[in-house]
Design a protein around this motif. Sequence first.
Motif, PDB file in Angstrom:
ATOM      1  N   GLN A 248       0.809  -1.217   0.000  1.00 40.86           N
ATOM      2  CA  GLN A 248       0.000   0.000   0.000  1.00 40.86           C
ATOM      3  C   GLN A 248       0.849   1.278   0.000  1.00 40.86           C
ATOM      4  OE1 GLN A 248      -2.154  -1.121   3.664  1.00 40.86           O
ATOM      5  NE2 GLN A 248      -4.050  -1.069   2.459  1.00 40.86           N
ATOM      6  N   LEU A 249       2.163   1.129   0.085  1.00 38.73           N
ATOM      7  CA  LEU A 249       3.031   2.298   0.224  1.00 38.73           C
ATOM      8  C   LEU A 249       3.054   3.236  -0.975  1.00 38.73           C
ATOM      9  CD1 LEU A 249       6.343   1.392   2.078  1.00 38.73           C
ATOM     10  CD2 LEU A 249       4.567   2.974   2.774  1.00 38.73           C
ATOM     11  N   PRO A 250       3.122   2.741  -2.216  1.00 33.32           N
ATOM     12  CA  PRO A 250       3.273   3.659  -3.351  1.00 33.32           C
ATOM     13  C   PRO A 250       2.211   4.756  -3.351  1.00 33.32           C
ATOM     14  CG  PRO A 250       3.559   1.391  -4.071  1.00 33.32           C
ATOM     15  CD  PRO A 250       3.094   1.326  -2.636  1.00 33.32           C
ATOM     16  N   GLY A 251       2.676   6.004  -3.393  1.00 37.29           N
ATOM     17  CA  GLY A 251       1.793   7.146  -3.431  1.00 37.29           C
ATOM     18  C   GLY A 251       1.215   7.560  -2.092  1.00 37.29           C
ATOM     19  N   ARG A 252       1.512   6.805  -1.017  1.00 36.81           N
ATOM     20  CA  ARG A 252       0.904   7.073   0.295  1.00 36.81           C
ATOM     21  C   ARG A 252       1.822   7.907   1.194  1.00 36.81           C
ATOM     22  NH1 ARG A 252      -2.844   3.622   2.972  1.00 36.81           N
ATOM     23  NH2 ARG A 252      -3.729   4.770   4.734  1.00 36.81           N
ATOM     24  N   LEU A 253       3.085   7.534   1.293  1.00 32.13           N
ATOM     25  CA  LEU A 253       4.043   8.209   2.162  1.00 32.13           C
ATOM     26  C   LEU A 253       5.151   8.853   1.336  1.00 32.13           C
ATOM     27  CD1 LEU A 253       2.599   6.310   4.254  1.00 32.13           C
ATOM     28  CD2 LEU A 253       4.779   6.207   5.450  1.00 32.13           C
ATOM     29  N   SER A 254       5.782   9.867   1.916  1.00 41.12           N
ATOM     30  CA  SER A 254       6.884  10.537   1.233  1.00 41.12           C
ATOM     31  C   SER A 254       8.249  10.083   1.732  1.00 41.12           C
ATOM     32  CB  SER A 254       6.771  12.052   1.416  1.00 41.12           C
ATOM     33  OG  SER A 254       6.852  12.397   2.800  1.00 41.12           O
ATOM     34  N   ASN A 255       8.307   9.507   2.945  1.00 35.41           N
ATOM     35  CA  ASN A 255       9.612   9.131   3.489  1.00 35.41           C
ATOM     36  C   ASN A 255       9.470   8.069   4.568  1.00 35.41           C
ATOM     37  OD1 ASN A 255      10.011  10.638   6.416  1.00 35.41           O
ATOM     38  ND2 ASN A 255       8.575  11.732   5.087  1.00 35.41           N
ATOM     39  N   LEU A 256      10.559   7.343   4.784  1.00 28.92           N
ATOM     40  CA  LEU A 256      10.657   6.325   5.824  1.00 28.92           C
ATOM     41  C   LEU A 256      12.029   6.443   6.486  1.00 28.92           C
ATOM     42  CD1 LEU A 256       9.407   3.204   3.797  1.00 28.92           C
ATOM     43  CD2 LEU A 256       8.088   4.411   5.544  1.00 28.92           C
ATOM     44  N   LEU A 257      12.143   5.899   7.690  1.00 27.10           N
ATOM     45  CA  LEU A 257      13.436   5.755   8.354  1.00 27.10           C
ATOM     46  C   LEU A 257      13.788   4.277   8.448  1.00 27.10           C
ATOM     47  CD1 LEU A 257      13.161   8.289  11.327  1.00 27.10           C
ATOM     48  CD2 LEU A 257      14.585   8.517   9.274  1.00 27.10           C
ATOM     49  N   ARG A 258      14.998   3.949   8.039  1.00 33.31           N
ATOM     50  CA  ARG A 258      15.488   2.574   8.144  1.00 33.31           C
ATOM     51  C   ARG A 258      16.572   2.539   9.213  1.00 33.31           C
ATOM     52  NH1 ARG A 258      16.850  -1.590   3.247  1.00 33.31           N
ATOM     53  NH2 ARG A 258      17.483  -3.379   4.533  1.00 33.31           N
ATOM     54  N   LEU A 259      16.304   1.844  10.310  1.00 36.34           N
ATOM     55  CA  LEU A 259      17.197   1.785  11.455  1.00 36.34           C
ATOM     56  C   LEU A 259      17.855   0.407  11.504  1.00 36.34           C
ATOM     57  CD1 LEU A 259      14.770   3.448  14.009  1.00 36.34           C
ATOM     58  CD2 LEU A 259      16.399   4.558  12.464  1.00 36.34           C
ATOM     59  N   SER A 260      19.168   0.388  11.580  1.00 39.45           N
ATOM     60  CA  SER A 260      19.909  -0.865  11.496  1.00 39.45           C
ATOM     61  C   SER A 260      20.838  -1.030  12.687  1.00 39.45           C
ATOM     62  CB  SER A 260      20.762  -0.906  10.208  1.00 39.45           C
ATOM     63  OG  SER A 260      19.967  -0.644   9.069  1.00 39.45           O
ATOM     64  N   PRO A 261      20.914  -2.242  13.245  1.00 38.52           N
ATOM     65  CA  PRO A 261      21.862  -2.505  14.326  1.00 38.52           C
ATOM     66  C   PRO A 261      23.254  -2.771  13.766  1.00 38.52           C
ATOM     67  CG  PRO A 261      20.652  -4.487  13.839  1.00 38.52           C
ATOM     68  CD  PRO A 261      20.094  -3.418  12.932  1.00 38.52           C
ATOM     69  N   GLY A 262      24.185  -3.072  14.635  1.00 37.69           N
ATOM     70  CA  GLY A 262      25.533  -3.415  14.211  1.00 37.69           C
ATOM     71  C   GLY A 262      26.561  -2.374  14.573  1.00 37.69           C
ATOM     72  N   ALA A 263      27.795  -2.818  14.746  1.00 39.67           N
ATOM     73  CA  ALA A 263      28.878  -1.903  15.069  1.00 39.67           C
ATOM     74  C   ALA A 263      29.159  -0.993  13.881  1.00 39.67           C
ATOM     75  CB  ALA A 263      30.134  -2.684  15.454  1.00 39.67           C
ATOM     76  N   ARG A 264      29.421   0.277  14.138  1.00 41.65           N
ATOM     77  CA  ARG A 264      29.719   1.219  13.061  1.00 41.65           C
ATOM     78  C   ARG A 264      31.155   1.030  12.573  1.00 41.65           C
ATOM     79  NH1 ARG A 264      27.718   5.871  16.652  1.00 41.65           N
ATOM     80  NH2 ARG A 264      25.488   5.555  16.668  1.00 41.65           N
TER      81      ARG A 264
END
Length: 264
Positions: A248-264
Amino acid sequence: MRATARVRIVMASLGIMALVAGGGRLTAAEAACAPPQGSIFHVCEGYGTARLMLLPEDWPPTQGPNPGELIVSGGYTGRDAREGGLAAPVGLLIRDGQVIGRNIARMDGILLIGADGVPALHPRGAVKLGAERYDLGPLDERQAFFDAARAGGISALQSHLLVIDGRVDTREVEGAPVARRRILYTRGGGFGVWQSDQALTLDAAARRLAAEVAPDMALNLDMGSFDFCLAGLEGSSAQSCGAIAPQQLPGRLSNLLRLSPGAR
């Protein structure tokens, strides 16, 4: 990830618990970094990255979400479309140095994500980028900020800042709407996402967050009819944890946040 590295990710509100850890016992510092109550994602200092995804350009992702990752609605999406009839953000939005939303809304918070993926929260009138501090109200300072963001490959979005330097910065308003809330926070060099287990006013949510997490800074994320949440699980592709299904995402939202674990 090094054998001794530890990342704590908790998705208790979603019925999901994951711990990525090396062998041996936790140190006192690591034990103190246990996921706070109400957190659905949490990483300690030195771990975890964030990425701002622009829709539809960055959807679907080429990979994942991977185990432990969380993809959620970020800043607000407006009714007006941007160029090409695509969904437009409310207020400022920059993705990897590309300025998408130039107009500053009345909201007082800015999320910055460095080219290294490290997120930081700032008041709109005092955004620290490198050695400079910008007030995004005046046009000249805003343009200087855009130039610096382009040069540094910075991402940014705008929303309501709820906690500033450990102090709740909201007040109760008579007749304020209640809803499930999702809030991005920073704490002691780490960061995470807190989600309410019931419908609350924004002020009540900020105070619950302060009591359960004791964050340094906190920023409201979009929810309601724009609530998207996708959790990466071990041994499974992903689990939807929001109101909007991926298709349902296409055309509905303009942005998302992708949060990832792991050592930098």
